[in-house]
Design an enzyme around this catalytic site. Structure first.
Site, mmCIF file in Angstrom:
data_model
loop_
_atom_site.group_PDB
_atom_site.id
_atom_site.type_symbol
_atom_site.label_atom_id
_atom_site.label_comp_id
_atom_site.label_asym_id
_atom_site.label_seq_id
_atom_site.Cartn_x
_atom_site.Cartn_y
_atom_site.Cartn_z
ATOM 1 N NE ARG A 63 7.691 -4.411 -1.758
ATOM 2 C CZ ARG A 63 8.132 -3.237 -2.176
ATOM 3 N NH1 ARG A 63 8.903 -3.165 -3.254
ATOM 4 N NH2 ARG A 63 7.846 -2.133 -1.533
ATOM 5 C CD GLU B 39 13.099 -0.906 0.964
ATOM 6 O OE1 GLU B 39 11.938 -1.305 1.146
ATOM 7 O OE2 GLU B 39 13.387 0.297 0.889
ATOM 8 C CB CYS C 66 12.963 -19.931 11.066
ATOM 9 S SG CYS C 66 13.174 -19.367 9.351
ATOM 10 C CD GLU D 42 14.126 1.878 -3.546
ATOM 11 O OE1 GLU D 42 13.141 2.378 -2.963
ATOM 12 O OE2 GLU D 42 14.274 0.662 -3.707
ATOM 13 C CG PHE E 226 -1.719 6.716 -8.334
ATOM 14 C CD1 PHE E 226 -1.832 7.196 -9.643
ATOM 15 C CD2 PHE E 226 -2.764 5.961 -7.813
ATOM 16 C CE1 PHE E 226 -2.967 6.934 -10.404
ATOM 17 C CE2 PHE E 226 -3.897 5.699 -8.566
ATOM 18 C CZ PHE E 226 -4.002 6.185 -9.866
HETATM 19 C C1 GLA Z 1 10.933 0.820 -1.209
HETATM 20 C C2 GLA Z 1 11.178 -0.286 -2.209
HETATM 21 C C3 GLA Z 1 10.790 0.076 -3.609
HETATM 22 C C4 GLA Z 1 9.511 0.870 -3.639
HETATM 23 C C5 GLA Z 1 9.690 2.093 -2.776
HETATM 24 C C6 GLA Z 1 8.496 3.015 -2.805
HETATM 25 O O1 GLA Z 1 12.009 1.587 -0.935
HETATM 26 O O2 GLA Z 1 12.489 -0.751 -2.198
HETATM 27 O O3 GLA Z 1 10.648 -1.118 -4.344
HETATM 28 O O4 GLA Z 1 8.463 0.082 -3.174
HETATM 29 O O5 GLA Z 1 9.864 1.673 -1.462
HETATM 30 O O6 GLA Z 1 8.774 4.184 -2.081
HETATM 31 ZN ZN ZN Z 2 11.369 -20.011 7.981
#
Ligand code: GLA
Ligand code: ZN
Length: 694
Positions: free
Chosen positions: A118, A157, A167, A315, A365
């Site tokens: 991602r 994130e 870029c 989170e 997990f």
């Molecule tokens: C990040 C991401 C989440 C997940 C958590 C796991 O904060 O935003 O999608 O992957 O980590 O801790």
């Molecule tokens: Zn680029």
């Protein structure tokens, strides 16, 4: 007014919930119904939905499928559960990468990534931007007025950079806007060094491991550009959402600022309605959790200060993570303590990653409210449900302010520049750690702290700690000087006022624009080997009343006291007798200067005196055991005092003479209160901050 409006008027209570991925369970409709039953049992009232759902929302180019999401949102809100609806741009479907390779990121070595993972997309790619615009427009048209939706969770994130041709072109445009002429750029980057002078804009590229990486101004501008480009992309995501419903708040979840240093988060303040972030402490790493607690307190304070109002804990793990070196479970009490720590520092939400454990792939997990076992009879579920009950009763704390009289200055430009500096201690100059050590002394005193940038209003503070302010513009220097002249107390250290905003050294003597304020001239600086030690010897009868010797390590500066008074000198080597700690009186205020890196024991003793001299109030006027802190939120009528025990042992705290109630039991409390291992007490009292502004 010391109470801010709730984040969403639809849900004017503490939000409690998690990232929820029903798109992983579409093959089994029972899961949604079971999840809803469990969410209600857990006292959850909000879910972040759709974060990585692009493949489920647009399985083929131009073919959209929103029916499953309609059903999820409808069923949730029918059951009193609200939604932060995500834009899915954090990851894209395989068909898109295959058909339009330009959406994939190019690394600094100029190699384009393959599809996968991602956060693997270019923020400039016209195709990606167009796909995002279409998707976000459709989401907005369909859901911006859906009763379930309390706000937009933009992407996930943001981070990283892309070095593709788009870029590169964007970088050159950004530089043209900033410098206008190549001459100005060549001067700012000091390109005459090693014959790096540019004669045409087209010669400029992003820094590369196999190309240019030695021009500090160039590196710094690239980092700034990456922040600006990411924000520009974020704005691009937000525009179609706000076009449909301007009142729905937007946020994007940010990361812990150490180790992640890729984006100057402060610059997001204008595009977001509320700041949110993801906190993953490694609890139970040591006998005492103080170090972790301080680090995360610092982050909470920083994220709150960005918009000067409550933030969101978007989170956190209800139990463990699966990506840290060791996955440790939260010991009894830690779930409540850790969650209420965020609240104590200004969070109006407690949210988790994740609601239900995924069955496969890299996060199967990772801790979740609902484990693979699939029912509520687990320790973690009970912890979450218990917290949910408490949060539901805490509505009077919602929106309250943090009345900070002290601030720590922490700046991204500075951290980037100081790391890039090459000398005086390439093995580690530890800017972030140093800042957090200064902060730790205030945390241990139970003093509320804002974590500010150079652009912030300084006049509201009595005390500002600005350790290692290596990059300091003339303007910031003047601001800090005015702050001191008007009665503030400033704490500065070695390696300050060295370069300007272009990373060019100040000429005429360090600490450049801080020289008059600190009243010293720093002639030389050196790095020490890990085994090297020197010491600060405090002068007899110094006005701070500090005595004895304190260990010095890592960095020593040789400074001359110009207008400053010497409070302590070096003990060893040819440094012996030279100033190591000074104070300069300027106007109504004073500025302290440490010439060397001192350990936590000194900082604790020093800030205890300096905070009290500066008139900075502690939340509770009492001695707190090591590893215990007190934080406060207030609406100007009642104060909500959180006493948090991270010491790793049961503790007792003697309250001051205030009129305290235990918030959970309603009972009057006075004298000594007990804190369990990993314990937290919430107290309320008549406000000591009446008449203050938020
Ligand atoms: C990040 C991401 C989440 C997940 C958590 C796991 O904060 O935003 O999608 O992957 O980590 O801790
Ligand atoms: Zn680029």
């Amino acid at each position: 007014m010391l109470r801010h409006p709730p984040i969403s008027s639809k849900l004017p209570v503490f939000m409690h919930g998690a990232d929820y991925n029903p798109d992983q369970w579409l093959h089994d409709p029972n899961v949604l119904e079971e999840d809803i039953r469990l969410m209600k049992l857990a006292g959850c009232n909000v879910m972040s939905v759709g974060i990585f759902a692009w493949a489920a929302l647009e399985p083929e180019e131009g073919k959209f499928n929103f029916e499953w999401l309609d059903q999820v949102l409808d069923r949730l809100v029918e059951n009193g559960i609200y939604v932060w609806l995500a834009t899915p741009s954090g990851a894209r479907p395989a068909w898109m990468s295959q058909k339009y390779p330009e959406v994939l990121r190019v690394q600094a070595n100029r190699v384009r990534n393959l599809h996968g993972h991602r956060h693997n997309h270019c923020y400039s790619s016209p195709v990606y931007r167009e796909k995002v615009r279409i998707m976000n427009t459709k989401l907005a048209e369909r859901y911006a007025f859906h009763p379930a939706v309390v706000g937009w969770h933009i992407s996930n994130e943001y981070g990283g950079d892309c070095h593709c041709d788009y870029c590169q072109e964007g970088f050159r445009e950004w530089l043209k806007r900033k410098y206008v002429t190549l001459d100005a750029l060549n001067h700012a980057w000091w390109t005459a060094f090693w014959a790096h002078t540019y004669t045409d804009w087209s010669q400029i590229e992003s820094p590369a491991p196999h190309g240019e990486s030695a021009v500090h101004g160039h590196n710094l501008d690239w980092k700034r550009y990456v922040t600006d480009r990411t924000i520009d992309f974020c704005r691009h995501e937000i525009a179609p959402l706000k076009a449909v419903n301007p009142d729905l708040p937007v946020t994007t979840n940010m990361m812990e600022i150490v180790p992640f240093d890729g984006l100057d988060y402060r610059k997001f303040a204008d595009v977001l309605d509320v700041i949110s972030w993801d906190a993953y402490p490694t609890w139970h790493e040591a006998a005492s959790d103080k170090e972790q607690a301080v680090k995360f307190a610092f982050n909470h304070d920083l994220f709150r200060t960005i918009k000067g109002k409550p933030f969101m804990l978007m989170e956190s793990t209800p139990s463990l993570t699966n990506w840290q070196p060791v996955s440790k479970l939260k010991r009894p009490g830690m779930h409540k303590l850790s969650s209420l720590q965020a609240v104590a520092h200004g969070s109006d939400t407690v949210q988790y990653f994740q609601w239900r454990k995924s069955r496969g792939s890299s996060e199967k997990f990772h801790g979740a409210v609902v484990d693979h076992v699939g029912h509520e009879h687990t320790r973690v579920f009970r912890d979450v449900a218990e917290l949910g009950k408490l949060l539901a009763r805490m509505t009077d704390i919602l929106g309250t302010s943090t009345p900070a009289e002290a601030a720590v200055l922490f700046d991204w430009d500075n951290r980037w520049a100081v790391r890039d500096a090459q000398g005086p201690r390439n093995m580690g100059i530890h800017y972030e750690r140093t800042v957090i050590e200064h902060y730790a002394a205030l945390w241990q005193l139970g003093v509320p702290v804002d974590v500010i940038g150079p652009g912030d209003d300084l006049s509201r503070y009595k005390l500002i700690a600005a350790p290692m302010l290596y990059l300091c513009s003339e303007e910031t220097g003047r601001k800090l000087e005015r702050f001191v002249e008007e009665g503030g107390t400033l704490v500065g250290t070695y390696w300050s006022g060295v370069v300007d905003e272009n990373d060019l050294c100040h000429l005429g003597g360090f600490p450049g624009p801080l020289r008059r304020t600190l009243g010293i001239w720093a002639e030389e600086i050196e790095g020490l080997y890990p085994h090297d030690r020197n010491a600060l010897v405090l002068s007899d009868g110094n006005p701070l009343g500090l005595t004895g010797e304190y260990e010095a390590h890592e960095i020593c500066e040789l400074a001359h006291a110009e207008t400053a008074e010497v409070l302590g000198v070096y003990r060893d080597d040819f440094y012996a007798g030279r100033p190591a700690l000074t104070v300069n009186r300027l106007g109504q205020g004073r500025a302290y200067y440490m010439a060397t890196r001192l350990q936590q024991d000194f900082l604790d003793a020093f800030y205890r005196r300096v905070a009290s001299e500066a008139g900075v109030a502690r939340v509770i006027d009492t001695e707190l055991p090591d590893g215990v802190t007190a934080q406060v939120r207030t609406d100007g009528e009642r104060d909500y005092v959180f006493v948090l025990n991270f010491s790793g042992a049961p503790q007792k705290v003697a309250l001051d003479a205030g009129d305290y109630l235990d918030y959970e039991t309603g009972e009057r409390v006075g004298g000594e209160i007990a804190l369990e291992l990993n314990g937290v007490r919430i107290l309320s009292r008549p406000s000591r901050y009446q008449g203050r502004e938020a």
